[in-house]
Scaffold this active site. Structure first.
Site, PDB file in Angstrom:
ATOM      1  N   GLN A  91     -14.979   0.660   5.714  1.00  0.00           N
ATOM      2  CA  GLN A  91     -15.985   1.600   5.201  1.00  0.00           C
ATOM      3  C   GLN A  91     -17.353   1.247   5.774  1.00  0.00           C
ATOM      4  O   GLN A  91     -17.674   0.066   5.951  1.00  0.00           O
ATOM      5  CB  GLN A  91     -16.025   1.566   3.674  1.00  0.00           C
ATOM      6  CG  GLN A  91     -14.750   2.048   3.032  1.00  0.00           C
ATOM      7  CD  GLN A  91     -14.434   3.487   3.385  1.00  0.00           C
ATOM      8  OE1 GLN A  91     -15.181   4.389   3.038  1.00  0.00           O
ATOM      9  NE2 GLN A  91     -13.317   3.708   4.070  1.00  0.00           N
ATOM     10  N   HIS A 129      17.524   1.198 -13.739  1.00  0.00           N
ATOM     11  CA  HIS A 129      16.301   1.323 -12.946  1.00  0.00           C
ATOM     12  C   HIS A 129      15.707   2.704 -13.205  1.00  0.00           C
ATOM     13  O   HIS A 129      16.434   3.694 -13.214  1.00  0.00           O
ATOM     14  CB  HIS A 129      16.605   1.213 -11.445  1.00  0.00           C
ATOM     15  CG  HIS A 129      17.045  -0.133 -11.004  1.00  0.00           C
ATOM     16  ND1 HIS A 129      16.186  -1.034 -10.425  1.00  0.00           N
ATOM     17  CD2 HIS A 129      18.249  -0.732 -11.057  1.00  0.00           C
ATOM     18  CE1 HIS A 129      16.843  -2.135 -10.127  1.00  0.00           C
ATOM     19  NE2 HIS A 129      18.109  -1.973 -10.502  1.00  0.00           N
ATOM     20  N   TYR A 184      -8.434  -0.188   5.194  1.00  0.00           N
ATOM     21  CA  TYR A 184      -9.219   1.030   5.028  1.00  0.00           C
ATOM     22  C   TYR A 184     -10.532   0.727   4.294  1.00  0.00           C
ATOM     23  O   TYR A 184     -11.601   1.189   4.690  1.00  0.00           O
ATOM     24  CB  TYR A 184      -8.403   2.073   4.258  1.00  0.00           C
ATOM     25  CG  TYR A 184      -9.181   3.325   3.931  1.00  0.00           C
ATOM     26  CD1 TYR A 184      -9.437   4.280   4.904  1.00  0.00           C
ATOM     27  CD2 TYR A 184      -9.681   3.539   2.658  1.00  0.00           C
ATOM     28  CE1 TYR A 184     -10.146   5.437   4.603  1.00  0.00           C
ATOM     29  CE2 TYR A 184     -10.392   4.689   2.353  1.00  0.00           C
ATOM     30  CZ  TYR A 184     -10.635   5.632   3.327  1.00  0.00           C
ATOM     31  OH  TYR A 184     -11.350   6.755   3.031  1.00  0.00           O
ATOM     32  N   HIS A 244      22.267  -3.064 -16.571  1.00  0.00           N
ATOM     33  CA  HIS A 244      20.838  -2.808 -16.383  1.00  0.00           C
ATOM     34  C   HIS A 244      20.612  -1.403 -15.843  1.00  0.00           C
ATOM     35  O   HIS A 244      21.540  -0.773 -15.340  1.00  0.00           O
ATOM     36  CB  HIS A 244      20.198  -3.849 -15.457  1.00  0.00           C
ATOM     37  CG  HIS A 244      20.614  -3.725 -14.021  1.00  0.00           C
ATOM     38  ND1 HIS A 244      21.798  -4.229 -13.539  1.00  0.00           N
ATOM     39  CD2 HIS A 244      20.000  -3.141 -12.969  1.00  0.00           C
ATOM     40  CE1 HIS A 244      21.893  -3.964 -12.238  1.00  0.00           C
ATOM     41  NE2 HIS A 244      20.817  -3.309 -11.872  1.00  0.00           N
TER      42      HIS A 244
END
Length: 138
Positions: free
Chosen positions: A134, A66, A130, A64
């Protein structure tokens, strides 16, 4: 390769999108050698460049690989993956490596499935906090 946290500019947007991709060989056969992985790195970098994307990091084992890819918002991950797997399969098969030829048949290099994970930036919990903080107008 640029800094992975570097913000990129498009014509109408500012972005910093990264995807972690994992491709597995067909039947999970261990066919990759150091030489094949070196070729794959070059192939993947060229395909990414065609998509205005960047191969930030690449490595793998015998069965495999990545990839960490920085890509623009106009590119769909599925289209990028389709091209990465298709081009690399054709080019590696064309080079006729003994390790690939002896363990795989029928023209396929990759399993049809793949892993794609978004990565980079702040953790989801911080982004969520976050947004929650607001100041909503009255």
């Amino acid at each position: 390769m640029t800094d992975a946290n570097e913000i990129r500019l498009g014509r109408y947007c500012v972005f910093n999108l990264h995807v972690h991709l994992v491709f597995v060989t067909k039947y999970r056969r261990g066919v990759f050698t150091g030489e094949v992985l070196t070729d794959l790195r070059q192939i993947f970098a060229a395909v990414c460049q065609d998509f205005s994307a960047e191969l930030v990091e690449f490595d793998g084992e015998d069965d495999h690989v990545h990839l960490l890819v920085n890509y623009p918002p106009k590119v769909s991950v599925s289209a990028l993956v389709n091209s990465l797997k298709g081009v690399s399969s054709r080019m590696i098969r064309k080079k006729n490596y003994p390790s690939v030829r002896e363990k795989l048949w029928g023209g396929a290099l990759w399993s049809p499935s793949y892993f794609a994970g978004s990565c980079g930036g702040a953790p989801i919990s911080i982004v969520r906090q976050y947004i929650e903080q607001q100041r909503t107008p009255d």
